[in-house]
Design a protein around this motif. Structure first.
Motif, short mmCIF file in Angstrom:
data_model
loop_
_atom_site.label_atom_id
_atom_site.label_comp_id
_atom_site.label_asym_id
_atom_site.label_seq_id
_atom_site.Cartn_x
_atom_site.Cartn_y
_atom_site.Cartn_z
N ARG A 1 88.69 -45.61 -66.09
CA ARG A 1 87.68 -44.78 -67.72
C ARG A 1 88.32 -45.16 -68.44
O ARG A 1 89.57 -44.64 -68.56
N LEU A 2 88.47 -44.79 -69.90
CA LEU A 2 88.74 -44.56 -70.80
C LEU A 2 89.41 -42.91 -71.30
O LEU A 2 88.63 -42.28 -70.70
N PHE A 3 90.51 -42.99 -71.33
CA PHE A 3 90.97 -41.31 -71.54
C PHE A 3 91.50 -41.36 -73.24
O PHE A 3 90.21 -40.31 -73.61
N HIS A 4 91.65 -42.09 -74.40
CA HIS A 4 91.46 -42.25 -75.32
C HIS A 4 92.07 -43.79 -75.74
O HIS A 4 92.81 -44.80 -75.17
N ARG A 5 92.27 -43.51 -77.44
CA ARG A 5 92.51 -44.78 -77.93
C ARG A 5 93.03 -44.36 -79.23
O ARG A 5 93.09 -43.57 -79.97
N ILE A 6 94.41 -44.81 -79.21
CA ILE A 6 95.42 -44.29 -80.19
C ILE A 6 95.44 -45.51 -80.98
O ILE A 6 95.83 -46.82 -81.43
N ALA A 7 94.96 -45.35 -82.75
CA ALA A 7 95.43 -45.97 -83.92
C ALA A 7 96.74 -45.75 -84.29
O ALA A 7 96.66 -45.02 -84.60
N ILE A 8 97.92 -46.46 -84.50
CA ILE A 8 98.91 -45.80 -85.14
C ILE A 8 99.04 -46.22 -86.22
O ILE A 8 99.20 -47.94 -87.17
N VAL A 9 99.57 -44.89 -87.12
CA VAL A 9 100.22 -45.40 -88.28
C VAL A 9 101.32 -44.75 -88.70
O VAL A 9 102.01 -43.96 -88.49
N ARG A 10 101.85 -45.20 -90.77
CA ARG A 10 103.27 -44.54 -91.09
C ARG A 10 102.49 -42.55 -91.07
O ARG A 10 101.68 -42.64 -91.60
N ASP A 11 103.45 -42.16 -90.36
CA ASP A 11 102.94 -41.06 -91.22
C ASP A 11 104.90 -40.16 -91.29
O ASP A 11 105.46 -39.76 -90.25
N GLY A 12 105.05 -40.64 -92.59
CA GLY A 12 106.39 -40.00 -92.54
C GLY A 12 107.34 -40.86 -92.54
O GLY A 12 107.38 -41.86 -91.77
N ASP A 13 108.31 -40.13 -91.24
CA ASP A 13 109.61 -40.80 -90.92
C ASP A 13 109.36 -41.85 -89.26
O ASP A 13 110.33 -41.40 -88.74
N ALA A 14 107.88 -41.73 -88.88
CA ALA A 14 107.43 -41.99 -87.63
C ALA A 14 106.38 -43.04 -87.74
O ALA A 14 105.52 -43.10 -89.12
N LEU A 15 106.15 -43.75 -86.94
CA LEU A 15 104.34 -43.61 -86.59
C LEU A 15 103.92 -42.79 -85.46
O LEU A 15 104.60 -42.46 -84.58
N ALA A 16 102.78 -43.10 -85.59
CA ALA A 16 102.07 -41.09 -84.99
C ALA A 16 100.72 -42.00 -84.75
O ALA A 16 100.04 -43.01 -86.27
N GLY A 17 100.61 -41.93 -83.62
CA GLY A 17 98.40 -42.15 -83.58
C GLY A 17 97.76 -40.56 -83.14
O GLY A 17 98.91 -40.37 -82.12
N SER A 18 96.69 -40.45 -82.96
CA SER A 18 96.11 -39.27 -81.96
C SER A 18 94.91 -39.59 -81.34
O SER A 18 94.35 -40.11 -81.68
N ALA A 19 94.33 -38.66 -80.45
CA ALA A 19 92.67 -38.65 -80.30
C ALA A 19 93.09 -37.43 -79.45
O ALA A 19 93.31 -37.15 -78.75
N THR A 20 91.38 -37.52 -78.96
CA THR A 20 90.39 -36.27 -78.81
C THR A 20 89.61 -36.84 -77.08
O THR A 20 88.70 -37.89 -77.88
N HIS A 21 89.85 -36.27 -76.62
CA HIS A 21 89.42 -36.60 -74.85
C HIS A 21 87.96 -35.77 -74.82
O HIS A 21 88.72 -34.31 -74.48
N LEU A 22 86.91 -35.55 -74.42
CA LEU A 22 86.83 -34.45 -73.74
C LEU A 22 86.88 -34.83 -71.67
O LEU A 22 85.75 -35.61 -72.05
N CYS A 23 86.49 -33.77 -71.82
CA CYS A 23 86.86 -33.09 -70.04
C CYS A 23 86.05 -32.36 -70.06
O CYS A 23 86.74 -31.55 -69.91
N THR A 24 84.36 -32.59 -69.97
CA THR A 24 84.01 -31.35 -69.65
C THR A 24 84.29 -30.58 -68.77
O THR A 24 83.77 -30.46 -67.71
N PRO A 25 84.28 -28.89 -69.25
CA PRO A 25 84.17 -28.63 -70.72
C PRO A 25 85.85 -27.88 -71.02
O PRO A 25 85.35 -27.86 -72.39
#
Length: 162
Positions: free
Chosen positions: A99-123
């Protein structure tokens, strides 16, 4: 004659351990030491292993010693499945069917590579961020809010010393 404007973009050397966003997935493979804090609740030290399966998926397994705020200690483990995705990866709970937790798309962010996502685990809601740093380490943060859970978990991953 005007001098060229200085470039403030990070050099490619800053990302050398990770390469491009598409290369991060492959560079996760192998063993890592982990150090986790869950604000005001617990800490964990241990190891994590990303093992490539025949399908190309990386199986993630962490094991370690958990210490609660009251001093109690016990062993714990967790598993996920990481699958390559364009520009990043998807993380699945290691259950059948996955089951999918989240998808992370990675981008350059300052001096790092980074990604973020939100997962709803009701509630409750999990806001997760990944930062891949120039020193070869990476950090995963989960900020969890809701009626049942409210905490920040931060895990630093470093390669074991040779």
């Amino acid at each position: 004659m005007n001098a060229p404007a200085p470039s403030f973009a990070p050099s490619s050397e800053a990302f050398a351990p990770w390469g491009s966003p598409d290369a991060v997935f492959d560079r996760l493979e192998g063993a890592w030491n982990l150090d986790r804090t869950i604000e005001g609740q617990a800490s964990m030290t241990g190891t994590a292993m990303f093992t490539r399966l025949d399908t190309g998926v990386l199986k993630y397994r962490e094991e370690g010693r958990i210490r609660l705020a009251d001093g109690k200690e016990f062993d714990g483990h967790r598993e996920y499945l990481f699958e390559r995705a364009p520009g990043g990866f998807e993380v699945f709970f290691a259950e059948q069917p996955p089951r999918l937790f989240h998808r992370i798309a990675i981008v350059r962010d300052g001096d790092a590579l980074a990604g973020s996502a939100t997962h709803l685990c009701t509630p409750d809601t999990y806001d997760s961020s990944y930062r891949f740093l120039g020193d070869g380490t990476f950090v995963i943060r989960h900020t969890v809010h809701g009626p049942r859970k409210d905490y920040l978990s931060a895990t630093i991953f470093k390669r074991p010393s040779a």
